[in-house]
Enzyme design. Structure first.
Site, PDB file in Angstrom:
ATOM      1  N   HIS A 264       0.936  -1.042   0.155  1.00 22.29           N
ATOM      2  CA  HIS A 264      -0.147   0.220   0.069  1.00 22.29           C
ATOM      3  C   HIS A 264       0.829   1.121   0.175  1.00 22.29           C
ATOM      4  O   HIS A 264       0.529   2.242  -0.608  1.00 22.29           O
ATOM      5  CB  HIS A 264      -0.786  -0.278   1.239  1.00 22.29           C
ATOM      6  CG  HIS A 264      -2.076  -0.759   1.652  1.00 22.29           C
ATOM      7  ND1 HIS A 264      -2.044  -1.768   2.199  1.00 22.29           N
ATOM      8  CD2 HIS A 264      -3.271  -1.533   0.303  1.00 22.29           C
ATOM      9  CE1 HIS A 264      -3.107  -2.726   2.188  1.00 22.29           C
ATOM     10  NE2 HIS A 264      -3.644  -2.356   0.842  1.00 22.29           N
TER      11      HIS A 264
ATOM     12  N   LYS B 216     -17.714  -5.683   7.596  1.00 24.89           N
ATOM     13  CA  LYS B 216     -15.748  -6.209   7.354  1.00 24.89           C
ATOM     14  C   LYS B 216     -15.029  -6.574   8.440  1.00 24.89           C
ATOM     15  O   LYS B 216     -14.606  -7.164   8.626  1.00 24.89           O
ATOM     16  CB  LYS B 216     -15.469  -4.950   6.726  1.00 24.89           C
ATOM     17  CG  LYS B 216     -15.288  -5.933   5.098  1.00 24.89           C
ATOM     18  CD  LYS B 216     -14.549  -5.270   4.546  1.00 24.89           C
ATOM     19  CE  LYS B 216     -14.242  -5.392   2.792  1.00 24.89           C
ATOM     20  NZ  LYS B 216     -13.125  -5.085   2.513  1.00 24.89           N
TER      21      LYS B 216
ATOM     22  N   ARG C 221      -1.760  -6.261  -8.287  1.00 28.81           N
ATOM     23  CA  ARG C 221      -1.058  -6.572  -7.584  1.00 28.81           C
ATOM     24  C   ARG C 221      -0.639  -7.883  -8.400  1.00 28.81           C
ATOM     25  O   ARG C 221       0.184  -8.568  -9.420  1.00 28.81           O
ATOM     26  CB  ARG C 221      -1.244  -7.461  -6.823  1.00 28.81           C
ATOM     27  CG  ARG C 221      -1.188  -6.856  -5.145  1.00 28.81           C
ATOM     28  CD  ARG C 221      -1.274  -7.499  -4.141  1.00 28.81           C
ATOM     29  NE  ARG C 221      -3.050  -7.836  -4.257  1.00 28.81           N
ATOM     30  CZ  ARG C 221      -3.731  -8.151  -3.782  1.00 28.81           C
ATOM     31  NH1 ARG C 221      -3.308  -8.561  -1.671  1.00 28.81           N
ATOM     32  NH2 ARG C 221      -5.038  -7.986  -3.802  1.00 28.81           N
TER      33      ARG C 221
ATOM     34  N   SER D 159      -2.957  -7.816   2.859  1.00 29.86           N
ATOM     35  CA  SER D 159      -3.486  -7.659   4.793  1.00 29.86           C
ATOM     36  C   SER D 159      -3.836  -8.533   5.229  1.00 29.86           C
ATOM     37  O   SER D 159      -3.419  -8.463   6.523  1.00 29.86           O
ATOM     38  CB  SER D 159      -4.939  -6.088   4.901  1.00 29.86           C
ATOM     39  OG  SER D 159      -4.260  -4.927   4.321  1.00 29.86           O
TER      40      SER D 159
HETATM   41  O1  PNS Z   1      -8.491  -2.900   0.437  1.00 25.28           O
HETATM   42  P1  PNS Z   1      -9.725  -3.224  -0.570  1.00 25.28           P
HETATM   43  O2  PNS Z   1     -10.874  -3.343   0.789  1.00 25.28           O
HETATM   44  O3  PNS Z   1      -9.781  -4.277  -1.617  1.00 25.28           O
HETATM   45  O4  PNS Z   1     -11.009  -2.088  -0.325  1.00 25.28           O
HETATM   46  C1  PNS Z   1     -12.558  -2.059  -1.146  1.00 25.28           C
HETATM   47  C2  PNS Z   1     -12.670  -0.895  -1.131  1.00 25.28           C
HETATM   48  C3  PNS Z   1     -13.272  -0.327  -0.396  1.00 25.28           C
HETATM   49  C4  PNS Z   1     -12.176   0.097  -2.515  1.00 25.28           C
HETATM   50  C5  PNS Z   1     -14.115  -1.139  -1.400  1.00 25.28           C
HETATM   51  O5  PNS Z   1     -14.960  -2.299  -0.956  1.00 25.28           O
HETATM   52  C6  PNS Z   1     -14.605  -0.346  -1.672  1.00 25.28           C
HETATM   53  O6  PNS Z   1     -15.361   0.890  -2.137  1.00 25.28           O
HETATM   54  N1  PNS Z   1     -15.852   0.300  -1.268  1.00 25.28           N
HETATM   55  C7  PNS Z   1     -17.219   0.995  -0.739  1.00 25.28           C
HETATM   56  C8  PNS Z   1     -18.754   0.625  -1.226  1.00 25.28           C
HETATM   57  C9  PNS Z   1     -18.194   0.393  -2.496  1.00 25.28           C
HETATM   58  O7  PNS Z   1     -18.549   1.815  -3.561  1.00 25.28           O
HETATM   59  N2  PNS Z   1     -19.185  -0.032  -2.876  1.00 25.28           N
HETATM   60  C10 PNS Z   1     -19.184  -0.142  -5.263  1.00 25.28           C
HETATM   61  C11 PNS Z   1     -18.062  -0.509  -5.533  1.00 25.28           C
HETATM   62  S1  PNS Z   1     -18.425  -2.421  -6.061  1.00 25.28           S
END
Ligand code: PNS
Length: 170
Positions: free
Chosen positions: A17, A41, A90, A128
């Protein structure tokens, strides 16, 4: 002013990150790191802990701001008048999920684009979840997370003692 959001759970922030944050901060004038506050989560670290850890490890980057958000990412982007989302890729296994997410976001907010940065090869395997799994069983995570974060992760699992015992045996 060119702005972007780098969103994620950051539970906890990894060197992968941090690599994306550093490289993104050179591409834009202002980078917002958006920390997802999602009660569904059940993260290891609270959102405040994750925000504070990110603040600590980016304290040398003047144009990086750490904020938490809940709800939709595109609403967070609109609120801060940001039209660029940055995500790290990745491996090909990330691609399907990331493409679906970026396309969904694009439908919800056509003015918001997602750009992908490839993760540096040395962090291509890192997540993570892997860090948490290693820490849970007392593995060495010092190559995975910033120095400032190592003990904070061990503290969550009470595994720091095992690590010092192992180190003491060397
Ligand atoms: O580090 P991560 O968990 O892969 O990040 C995921 C994240 C936070 C980018 C994604 O879950 C997110 O944007 N969540 C907010 C809810 C949202 O907007 N969902 C619609 C997109 S499918």
């Amino acid at each position: 002013m060119k702005k972007a959001i780098y969103p994620g759970s950051f539970d906890p922030v990894t060197l992968g990150h941090l690599d994306i944050i550093r490289r993104s901060s050179k591409l834009v004038d202002h980078l917002i790191v958006g920390v997802l506050n999602n009660s569904g989560k059940s993260p290891l670290f609270s959102v405040d802990e994750r925000v504070n850890m990110l603040k600590e490890v980016t304290s040398d980057l003047d144009n990086v701001e750490i904020l938490s958000f809940s709800g939709l990412l595109v609403d967070f982007a609109r609120k801060h008048e940001v039209q660029t989302i940055i995500r790290g890729l990745r491996a090909v296994t990330d691609f399907e999920y990331e493409l679906a997410m970026s396309q969904t976001n694009r439908v919800a907010a056509p003015e918001v684009d997602t750009i992908f940065l490839n993760t540096s090869l040395k962090y291509a395997y890192l997540s993570s979840s892997i860090v948490k799994e290693m820490a849970m069983y007392g593995g060495d995570i010092s190559k995975f997370v910033p120095k400032l974060i190592v003990d904070k992760v061990y503290d969550k699992y009470n595994t720091a003692g095992e690590i010092s015992t192992l180190k003491g045996e060397d």
